[in-house]
Design a protein around this motif. Sequence first.
Motif, mmCIF file in Angstrom:
data_model
loop_
_atom_site.group_PDB
_atom_site.id
_atom_site.type_symbol
_atom_site.label_atom_id
_atom_site.label_comp_id
_atom_site.label_asym_id
_atom_site.label_seq_id
_atom_site.Cartn_x
_atom_site.Cartn_y
_atom_site.Cartn_z
ATOM 1 N N ILE A 1 0.869 -1.178 0.000
ATOM 2 C CA ILE A 1 0.000 0.000 0.000
ATOM 3 C C ILE A 1 0.906 1.228 0.000
ATOM 4 C CG2 ILE A 1 -1.827 1.285 1.188
ATOM 5 C CD1 ILE A 1 -2.822 -1.356 0.196
ATOM 6 N N PRO A 2 0.873 2.080 -1.047
ATOM 7 C CA PRO A 2 -0.030 2.017 -2.196
ATOM 8 C C PRO A 2 0.289 0.839 -3.117
ATOM 9 C CG PRO A 2 1.590 3.751 -2.495
ATOM 10 C CD PRO A 2 1.780 3.256 -1.105
ATOM 11 N N PRO A 3 -0.732 0.359 -3.848
ATOM 12 C CA PRO A 3 -0.530 -0.794 -4.724
ATOM 13 C C PRO A 3 0.421 -0.463 -5.876
ATOM 14 C CG PRO A 3 -2.873 -0.360 -4.358
ATOM 15 C CD PRO A 3 -2.126 0.823 -3.849
ATOM 16 N N ALA B 1 -9.599 8.190 -5.015
ATOM 17 C CA ALA B 1 -8.536 8.995 -5.617
ATOM 18 C C ALA B 1 -7.617 9.577 -4.550
ATOM 19 C CB ALA B 1 -9.153 10.105 -6.468
ATOM 20 N N ARG B 2 -8.179 9.976 -3.414
ATOM 21 C CA ARG B 2 -7.368 10.494 -2.306
ATOM 22 C C ARG B 2 -6.424 9.423 -1.763
ATOM 23 N NH1 ARG B 2 -10.674 12.555 2.558
ATOM 24 N NH2 ARG B 2 -8.674 13.409 3.242
ATOM 25 N N MET B 3 -6.944 8.215 -1.577
ATOM 26 C CA MET B 3 -6.178 7.165 -0.925
ATOM 27 C C MET B 3 -5.207 6.449 -1.854
ATOM 28 S SD MET B 3 -8.905 5.381 1.713
ATOM 29 C CE MET B 3 -10.292 5.300 0.565
ATOM 30 N N ARG B 4 -5.484 6.453 -3.146
ATOM 31 C CA ARG B 4 -4.704 5.651 -4.095
ATOM 32 C C ARG B 4 -3.190 5.843 -3.962
ATOM 33 N NH1 ARG B 4 -1.687 3.236 -6.446
ATOM 34 N NH2 ARG B 4 -1.704 2.339 -8.535
ATOM 35 N N PRO B 5 -2.643 7.066 -3.823
ATOM 36 C CA PRO B 5 -1.187 7.210 -3.747
ATOM 37 C C PRO B 5 -0.610 7.162 -2.331
ATOM 38 C CG PRO B 5 -2.180 9.379 -3.973
ATOM 39 C CD PRO B 5 -3.315 8.386 -3.959
ATOM 40 N N LEU B 6 -1.465 6.939 -1.312
ATOM 41 C CA LEU B 6 -1.024 7.094 0.075
ATOM 42 C C LEU B 6 -0.526 5.784 0.680
ATOM 43 C CD1 LEU B 6 -3.864 9.360 1.536
ATOM 44 C CD2 LEU B 6 -1.689 10.062 0.492
ATOM 45 N N VAL C 1 -0.143 3.340 4.175
ATOM 46 C CA VAL C 1 -1.097 2.989 5.228
ATOM 47 C C VAL C 1 -1.107 4.055 6.317
ATOM 48 C CG1 VAL C 1 -1.610 1.346 7.073
ATOM 49 C CG2 VAL C 1 -1.028 0.516 4.796
ATOM 50 N N SER C 2 0.056 4.529 6.719
ATOM 51 C CA SER C 2 0.109 5.535 7.788
ATOM 52 C C SER C 2 -0.541 6.838 7.357
ATOM 53 C CB SER C 2 1.551 5.775 8.226
ATOM 54 O OG SER C 2 2.339 6.252 7.147
ATOM 55 N N ASP C 3 -0.384 7.203 6.084
ATOM 56 C CA ASP C 3 -1.033 8.422 5.592
ATOM 57 C C ASP C 3 -2.550 8.258 5.528
ATOM 58 O OD1 ASP C 3 1.336 9.826 5.342
ATOM 59 O OD2 ASP C 3 1.638 9.262 3.240
ATOM 60 N N ILE C 4 -3.005 7.083 5.126
ATOM 61 C CA ILE C 4 -4.453 6.816 5.123
ATOM 62 C C ILE C 4 -4.987 6.874 6.549
ATOM 63 C CG2 ILE C 4 -6.224 5.058 4.681
ATOM 64 C CD1 ILE C 4 -4.526 4.116 2.302
ATOM 65 N N ALA C 5 -4.236 6.318 7.485
ATOM 66 C CA ALA C 5 -4.661 6.316 8.889
ATOM 67 C C ALA C 5 -4.799 7.723 9.447
ATOM 68 C CB ALA C 5 -3.670 5.513 9.728
ATOM 69 N N PRO D 1 -7.971 4.323 12.494
ATOM 70 C CA PRO D 1 -6.619 3.932 12.067
ATOM 71 C C PRO D 1 -6.439 2.441 11.814
ATOM 72 C CG PRO D 1 -6.482 5.575 13.800
ATOM 73 C CD PRO D 1 -7.932 5.202 13.683
ATOM 74 N N GLU D 2 -7.062 1.597 12.634
ATOM 75 C CA GLU D 2 -6.895 0.152 12.463
ATOM 76 C C GLU D 2 -7.485 -0.361 11.150
ATOM 77 O OE1 GLU D 2 -7.185 1.081 16.866
ATOM 78 O OE2 GLU D 2 -8.277 1.626 15.036
ATOM 79 N N ARG D 3 -8.394 0.426 10.555
ATOM 80 C CA ARG D 3 -9.033 0.009 9.305
ATOM 81 C C ARG D 3 -8.212 0.421 8.075
ATOM 82 N NH1 ARG D 3 -13.823 -2.011 8.373
ATOM 83 N NH2 ARG D 3 -14.475 -1.687 10.523
ATOM 84 N N ALA D 4 -7.210 1.276 8.273
ATOM 85 C CA ALA D 4 -6.465 1.856 7.159
ATOM 86 C C ALA D 4 -5.849 0.831 6.207
ATOM 87 C CB ALA D 4 -5.384 2.801 7.695
ATOM 88 N N PRO D 5 -5.271 -0.291 6.673
ATOM 89 C CA PRO D 5 -4.644 -1.225 5.733
ATOM 90 C C PRO D 5 -5.596 -1.829 4.710
ATOM 91 C CG PRO D 5 -3.894 -1.651 7.977
ATOM 92 C CD PRO D 5 -5.041 -0.684 8.074
ATOM 93 N N MET D 6 -6.903 -1.872 5.033
ATOM 94 C CA MET D 6 -7.871 -2.511 4.138
ATOM 95 C C MET D 6 -8.863 -1.530 3.523
ATOM 96 S SD MET D 6 -8.427 -5.735 6.647
ATOM 97 C CE MET D 6 -8.093 -4.662 8.028
#
Length: 334
Positions: free
Chosen positions: A184-186, A256-261, A263-267, A274-279
């Motif tokens: 992540i990011p893929p 689109a916001r999450m695609r380049p981020l 896991v920590s940035d998504i969190a 935060p615990e949901r960020a990896p998925m």
Amino acid sequence: MGYMSDIDGCMRIAAVDLGTVSSRLALARVRDGNIVELTKHSVITDMGRGVDAAGAFNTEAIDRVERACSRFADEVRAFGAEATCMTLTSAARDAANANELTGKLAALGFIPQVIPGEIEARLTFLGVAHDFPSERIAVADPGGGSTEIVVGSYLPEASTLDLEHVRSLDIGCRRLTDRFFTAIPPAAGELEAASGWAHEQFASYWSTFGEHPARLISVGGTVSTLVALEHELVPYDSAFVHLHDLALDEVEHQLARMRPLSVSDIADLKGMQPERAPMMLAGSVIIRELMRAGGYDVLTVSESSLLAGVVATVDEVLRGASPTTGWTPELARR
């Protein structure tokens, strides 16, 4: 033991649902078949991590779920629940060593039941459809390992479900993450491959019948988090999220916001658990393709879920009524 109630005529019922991503507890007070109070507690235990590849729970996942359920057992006792129901869903259906976990849960005083996908779908539909009596609706429950979709109606005057199509698909945010994303990011092409696979699964469902219901309703952590992200809900506001409409273009915006981020940035995004960020990226792909394949520009988010359906079913059993879902749970009694 007969049906017992507290001083204001309410039965106290506890329900525990152990999903692929979350372990959840509901404590409910029910009077005359109506839920008058329901409080929920959710813990991200990621029970299904690695199950898609290995076909079994790892030791760390079993330990995480056991710790969460030990706390749940304390809460159930403090609440004074007359009856407690525990269900396990997709990951437990897939794991060859599920008995290792269920043995530990039984030692805590629960009666763990691994339920089929169709029963999971019926319970979720019952929980959601109380807000839409007699309306033909589609209800989707995208979880960590599977997505249940039901089309039908709840007829309260007859206490029956008129279900046209019930399907449990092996597609969920944990399964999609493990199967398609190396990081992540893929990497290049991974998100597109995941989207294509998800779309194919949902298109196969929607193609099985003609006229789609006018309303699509979804439950679960992904859709509620998408609403929280879109409106930057800090703290989370369950009353705002329940029955809120989520548009396809809002889902696209968050993807689109999450695609380049990372896991920590998504969190760190406002409104993210935060615990949901990896998925969360995979979960958003699933919601987008569910809507695209069904031709929906908007879905309605419901905070009701399988837990509400389980509570209603337990109450029916305690009152000696035939369960609306056709499923009779085993209950741990006080």
